[in-house]
Design a protein around this motif. Structure first.
Motif, PDB file in Angstrom:
ATOM      1  N   VAL A   9      -8.435 -62.436   7.842  1.00 22.57           N
ATOM      2  CA  VAL A   9      -9.141 -62.861   6.666  1.00 22.57           C
ATOM      3  C   VAL A   9     -10.327 -61.608   7.164  1.00 22.57           C
ATOM      4  CG1 VAL A   9     -10.336 -63.672   5.905  1.00 22.57           C
ATOM      5  CG2 VAL A   9      -8.877 -64.846   7.134  1.00 22.57           C
ATOM      6  N   ALA A  10     -10.485 -61.543   5.692  1.00 20.65           N
ATOM      7  CA  ALA A  10     -11.413 -59.960   5.208  1.00 20.65           C
ATOM      8  C   ALA A  10     -12.097 -60.765   4.837  1.00 20.65           C
ATOM      9  CB  ALA A  10     -10.663 -58.871   4.508  1.00 20.65           C
ATOM     10  N   CYS A  11     -13.624 -60.288   4.402  1.00 21.74           N
ATOM     11  CA  CYS A  11     -14.946 -60.651   4.012  1.00 21.74           C
ATOM     12  C   CYS A  11     -15.642 -59.404   2.673  1.00 21.74           C
ATOM     13  CB  CYS A  11     -15.672 -61.472   5.319  1.00 21.74           C
ATOM     14  SG  CYS A  11     -17.293 -61.711   3.979  1.00 21.74           S
ATOM     15  N   VAL A  12     -15.177 -59.675   1.810  1.00 21.71           N
ATOM     16  CA  VAL A  12     -15.448 -58.773   0.973  1.00 21.71           C
ATOM     17  C   VAL A  12     -16.577 -59.288   0.022  1.00 21.71           C
ATOM     18  CG1 VAL A  12     -13.440 -56.993   1.370  1.00 21.71           C
ATOM     19  CG2 VAL A  12     -13.733 -58.936  -0.671  1.00 21.71           C
ATOM     20  N   LYS A  13     -17.157 -58.025  -0.792  1.00 19.85           N
ATOM     21  CA  LYS A  13     -18.155 -58.631  -1.909  1.00 19.85           C
ATOM     22  C   LYS A  13     -17.801 -58.950  -3.036  1.00 19.85           C
ATOM     23  CE  LYS A  13     -21.786 -56.396  -4.185  1.00 19.85           C
ATOM     24  NZ  LYS A  13     -22.668 -55.164  -4.740  1.00 19.85           N
ATOM     25  N   ALA A  14     -17.749 -60.298  -3.531  1.00 16.60           N
ATOM     26  CA  ALA A  14     -17.115 -60.244  -4.522  1.00 16.60           C
ATOM     27  C   ALA A  14     -18.522 -60.401  -6.162  1.00 16.60           C
ATOM     28  CB  ALA A  14     -16.841 -61.461  -5.178  1.00 16.60           C
ATOM     29  N   THR A  15     -17.576 -60.559  -7.361  1.00 10.60           N
ATOM     30  CA  THR A  15     -19.147 -60.346  -8.213  1.00 10.60           C
ATOM     31  C   THR A  15     -18.788 -61.558  -9.580  1.00 10.60           C
ATOM     32  OG1 THR A  15     -17.158 -58.688  -9.769  1.00 10.60           O
ATOM     33  CG2 THR A  15     -19.096 -57.268  -8.882  1.00 10.60           C
ATOM     34  N   HIS A  16     -17.972 -62.814  -8.742  1.00 12.35           N
ATOM     35  CA  HIS A  16     -17.711 -63.573  -9.924  1.00 12.35           C
ATOM     36  C   HIS A  16     -18.938 -64.240 -10.285  1.00 12.35           C
ATOM     37  CE1 HIS A  16     -17.340 -65.704  -5.657  1.00 12.35           C
ATOM     38  NE2 HIS A  16     -17.580 -66.554  -6.182  1.00 12.35           N
ATOM     39  N   GLY A  17     -19.101 -65.568 -11.334  1.00  9.56           N
ATOM     40  CA  GLY A  17     -20.035 -66.337 -11.965  1.00  9.56           C
ATOM     41  C   GLY A  17     -20.124 -67.433 -10.986  1.00  9.56           C
ATOM     42  N   ILE A  18     -20.981 -68.212 -11.727  1.00 11.62           N
ATOM     43  CA  ILE A  18     -21.470 -69.084 -11.074  1.00 11.62           C
ATOM     44  C   ILE A  18     -20.700 -70.343 -11.038  1.00 11.62           C
ATOM     45  CG2 ILE A  18     -23.007 -71.050 -13.014  1.00 11.62           C
ATOM     46  CD1 ILE A  18     -24.848 -71.535 -11.277  1.00 11.62           C
ATOM     47  N   SER A  19     -19.722 -70.227 -12.443  1.00 12.68           N
ATOM     48  CA  SER A  19     -18.552 -71.180 -12.806  1.00 12.68           C
ATOM     49  C   SER A  19     -16.848 -70.446 -12.263  1.00 12.68           C
ATOM     50  CB  SER A  19     -18.502 -72.224 -13.939  1.00 12.68           C
ATOM     51  OG  SER A  19     -17.383 -72.641 -14.015  1.00 12.68           O
ATOM     52  N   LEU A  20     -16.173 -70.852 -10.882  1.00 13.26           N
ATOM     53  CA  LEU A  20     -15.540 -69.470 -10.753  1.00 13.26           C
ATOM     54  C   LEU A  20     -14.751 -69.730 -11.904  1.00 13.26           C
ATOM     55  CD1 LEU A  20     -14.262 -67.478  -8.865  1.00 13.26           C
ATOM     56  CD2 LEU A  20     -13.039 -69.602  -7.452  1.00 13.26           C
TER      57      LEU A  20
END
Length: 218
Positions: free
Chosen positions: A94-105
């Motif tokens: 498993v990789a752990c990367v930066k995301a940009t989703h909002g407060i409601s996925l």
């Protein structure tokens, strides 16, 4: 040194997935075909698989997302760990990367990963927020040691978004050969705080912080 816990928000964490008859169709989609931001857990939350039945091939990719309210952090932590509780199945690296989703996925967040490009190995294109885990604990927490990029973003931004995805196949764009390459995850909707995804931050000695910040889980 003081420690601060910040829990993932209920609407901002969950999973998004995509199925297709081709690997590129699943992995390189811009929008998922299924997902949830209310599920308490998912045995297939991180997935990159292929199955063949009656002459039909099916590829499935799923990615888990987490959203933290970090507005209380105004000084860079000395260090930190992202802890995600595993559940049944632990077959993915498993990789752990930066995301940009909002407060409601939503399913539109399937590729909400800065630097993501279609058709290529994205290992060097994304922002890694933690180490690669080559084993997955299915009955306890899995710990990602936060990178300097993660610690800076926690201090600089009022929100902190993370995506966990399969490393060998999904992130690196290598078609899977297995039908069981998936790992299970608990989310913030689960009824017991002992299972919630959270940041465990070690703050400088001269910074006064609250012991626990619950994000949107009040």
């Amino acid at each position: 040194m003081p420690t601060e816990l910040i829990y993932s928000t209920t609407g901002g964490d969950g999973y998004v997935g995509k199925g297709s008859g081709t690997y590129a169709g699943a992995r390189d989609a811009t929008t998922g075909s299924f997902g949830s931001n209310t599920l308490t857990s998912n045995a297939y939350g991180i997935r990159s698989t292929v199955t063949t039945a009656r002459g039909t091939t099916s590829y499935i990719i799923s990615r888990s997302f987490f959203y933290f309210n970090t507005s209380s952090i105004t000084t860079a932590p000395d260090s930190g760990v992202l802890k995600v509780r595993g559940r049944t199945f632990g077959n993915s690296d498993v990789a752990c990367v930066k995301a940009t989703h909002g407060i409601s996925l939503t399913t539109a967040d399937f590729d909400a990963i800065p630097g993501w490009q279609t058709g290529v190995n994205n290992n060097a294109n994304v922002t890694h927020y933690g180490n690669i885990l080559t084993s997955w604990n299915t009955s306890g927490f899995n710990s990602f040691t936060l990178t300097s990029d993660a610690l800076v973003d926690i201090r600089s931004n009022s929100t902190f978004q993370v995506c966990l995805l399969d490393y060998p196949n999904d992130l690196r764009n290598s078609a899977p050969s297995s039908s069981s390459n998936y790992s299970g995850v608990y989310y913030a909707d689960y009824g017991d705080v002992a299972y919630w995804p959270h940041l465990n931050l070690t703050m400088p000695d001269d910074v006064s912080t609250d012991a626990i910040f619950f994000g949107a889980n009040f």
